[in-house]
Design a protein around this motif. Structure first.
Motif, short mmCIF file in Angstrom:
data_model
loop_
_atom_site.label_atom_id
_atom_site.label_comp_id
_atom_site.label_asym_id
_atom_site.label_seq_id
_atom_site.Cartn_x
_atom_site.Cartn_y
_atom_site.Cartn_z
N GLU A 71 86.81 -0.35 72.37
CA GLU A 71 85.95 -0.77 71.25
C GLU A 71 84.73 0.13 71.21
OE1 GLU A 71 84.17 -1.99 68.35
OE2 GLU A 71 85.71 -3.51 68.71
N ASP A 72 84.48 0.77 70.07
CA ASP A 72 83.36 1.70 69.98
C ASP A 72 82.02 1.02 69.75
OD1 ASP A 72 84.48 1.17 67.38
OD2 ASP A 72 83.21 2.75 66.56
N ASP A 73 82.01 -0.20 69.22
CA ASP A 73 80.76 -0.92 68.98
C ASP A 73 80.29 -1.59 70.28
OD1 ASP A 73 78.73 -2.16 67.07
OD2 ASP A 73 79.63 -3.93 68.01
N ARG A 118 81.98 -4.75 72.17
CA ARG A 118 82.60 -4.42 73.47
C ARG A 118 82.07 -5.34 74.56
NH1 ARG A 118 81.58 0.69 73.29
NH2 ARG A 118 79.68 0.61 74.51
N VAL A 128 85.11 3.49 75.19
CA VAL A 128 84.26 3.53 74.00
C VAL A 128 84.95 4.22 72.82
CG1 VAL A 128 82.12 3.41 75.31
CG2 VAL A 128 83.08 5.64 74.70
N ASP A 129 86.09 4.86 73.08
CA ASP A 129 86.86 5.49 72.01
C ASP A 129 88.31 5.62 72.46
OD1 ASP A 129 87.20 7.94 73.51
OD2 ASP A 129 85.27 8.65 72.78
N MET A 169 88.19 3.85 65.66
CA MET A 169 87.35 4.38 66.74
C MET A 169 87.20 5.89 66.54
SD MET A 169 88.65 2.50 70.23
CE MET A 169 90.39 2.87 70.04
#
Length: 129
Positions: free
Chosen positions: A7-9, A13, A30-31, A58
């Protein structure tokens, strides 16, 4: 249960990690590129993930591409089938349809409804009824 959350947010996350940590050990990406790296490391260590929670949108590599690579790796190397839940804020049916075509097991829209995620995990056989 071994869980990978991609999850990039940062806020999403963190929230999802706190929720999912009640069910197992969580690794965070994160990506999509980081998710693939963690997945490959787990396979090499003979400790594959039981569950992958992938955000569709992402940076670098999106969740659909991660899903596609994971399913290809499972087939190519005869790996156990990891359960995959795709997550997105998008209400775009096209992305959801594509995710199911690529082999996802379930879909969760954001903001995440924890009761629905628990129900999905029960339906996937990851939690006892």
């Amino acid at each position: 249960m071994k869980i990978l959350i991609a999850e990039d947010d940062r806020v999403s996350r963190s929230f999802f990690q706190k929720f999912m940590s009640a069910y197992g050990t969580c690794d965070l990406a994160v990506d999509g590129m980081e998710a693939l790296d963690l997945y490959m490391d787990a396979v090499k260590a003979h400790a594959p993930y039981d569950l992958l929670c992938l955000d569709i949108m992402m940076p670098r590599v999106d969740g659909l591409k991660v899903l596609k690579v994971v399913r290809a790796m499972e087939k190519q190397h005869n790996l156990p089938h990891s359960k995959i839940i795709m997550m997105t804020a998008l209400a775009d049916v096209e992305y959801v349809d594509q995710a199911f075509e690529l082999g996802c097991d379930a879909y969760a829209s954001k903001p995440i409804d924890t009761a629905k995620v628990e129900e999905v995990m029960k339906n996937l056989g990851l939690l006892a009824e």
